[in-house]
Design an enzyme around this catalytic site. Structure first.
Site, PDB file in Angstrom:
ATOM      1  N   ASP A 101      -3.453   0.096   1.808  1.00 44.92           N
ATOM      2  CA  ASP A 101      -3.656   1.081   2.876  1.00 44.92           C
ATOM      3  C   ASP A 101      -4.994   0.824   3.555  1.00 44.92           C
ATOM      4  O   ASP A 101      -5.903   0.233   2.968  1.00 44.92           O
ATOM      5  CB  ASP A 101      -3.668   2.502   2.288  1.00 44.92           C
ATOM      6  CG  ASP A 101      -2.359   2.844   1.587  1.00 44.92           C
ATOM      7  OD1 ASP A 101      -1.337   2.235   1.932  1.00 44.92           O
ATOM      8  OD2 ASP A 101      -2.391   3.705   0.688  1.00 44.92           O
ATOM      9  N   VAL A 102      -5.124   1.377   4.745  1.00 43.66           N
ATOM     10  CA  VAL A 102      -6.347   1.132   5.518  1.00 43.66           C
ATOM     11  C   VAL A 102      -7.603   1.636   4.785  1.00 43.66           C
ATOM     12  O   VAL A 102      -8.679   1.038   4.876  1.00 43.66           O
ATOM     13  CB  VAL A 102      -6.187   1.702   6.951  1.00 43.66           C
ATOM     14  CG1 VAL A 102      -6.309   3.206   6.985  1.00 43.66           C
ATOM     15  CG2 VAL A 102      -7.138   1.058   7.921  1.00 43.66           C
TER      16      VAL A 102
END
Ligand code: URA
Length: 232
Positions: A101-102
């Site tokens: 995920d970012v």
């Protein structure tokens, strides 16, 4: 390989633009002007396009320490892409092996070798991914023992038909867990903790199978050695 294919592999030209470049007499092979797209060339041929030497790029294998705010996708959205941190020719051909995920940090592998990528991610290979998970609230005592057992058995996550594969959970401190997963479902770590009523505030991937970040700084990358590539 054919010269038009060689031009596509070593430049941004499409097959039809490569043929046009040949027709415009822009390409030399071993110092000779060549116009025929079917001419055979190999890695030893000295090919130039408009005077620029062209070289075939082999398959590449990279490890990167992903910082926060960088995205593991193929197309640019809100955030910069992990591959934009890598300074190699034709970096657009590199794909991440799975995704983080970012807001997740840590070890990301990139390659243009689809078969190798499949070997790393295939659950059948049981290649453990180790995460350090920081929780908003402490998980200890009986609740910790229960979580260890439920993760080891497998949990049914929202929207999934099959339970998660057995995972290994150990607590490094009341709010910091070490979780080893043998598969990679969407947002899996955060969803597994949500399923036992815990919120993940920070997530960091330390290792994928036998590969770990070592002293690679956030944002830094390096090519894998031949021995490392052969581990999968
Ligand atoms: N699980 C998650 O929830 N997020 C990641 O980035 C990786 C695994």
């Amino acid at each position: 390989m054919r010269l038009d294919r060689f031009l596509c592999e070593t430049t941004d030209l499409t097959r039809s633009l490569a043929k046009k470049a040949l027709h415009r007499e822009e390409v030399l092979v071993d110092g000779e002007l060549v116009k025929n797209p079917a001419t055979q060339v190999d890695q030893h041929s000295r090919v130039t396009w408009n005077g620029e030497p062209l070289a075939l790029v082999g398959l590449r294998y990279v490890m990167l320490h992903k910082p926060e705010g960088v995205e593991c996708s193929a197309r640019r959205g809100l955030y910069p892409l992990v591959r934009e941190l890598v300074d190699l020719p034709h970096v657009e051909r590199l794909q991440t092996v799975g995704r983080l995920d970012v807001d997740t940090t840590g070890l990301v592998l990139l390659t243009d070798d689809g078969q190798w990528s499949h070997r790393v991610t295939s659950p059948k290979r049981r290649c453990g991914k180790v995460y350090e998970v920081t929780l908003a609230e402490s998980l200890d005592g009986a609740a910790r023992n229960d979580a260890v057992a439920r993760f080891a058995e497998g949990l049914l996550l929202d929207g999934e038909e099959k339970p998660t594969r057995p995972a290994q959970l150990a607590m490094r401190s009341p709010c910091v867990a070490e979780l080893t997963l043998f598969e990679g479902k969407y947002h899996q770590v955060k969803r597994m903790f949500a399923a036992i009523g815990h919120h993940v505030v920070a997530l960091h991937r330390e290792a994928i199978g036998p590969l770990s970040l070592g002293d690679l700084a956030p944002g830094a990358w390096r090519e894998l050695t031949e021995e490392e590539v052969a581990l999968f």
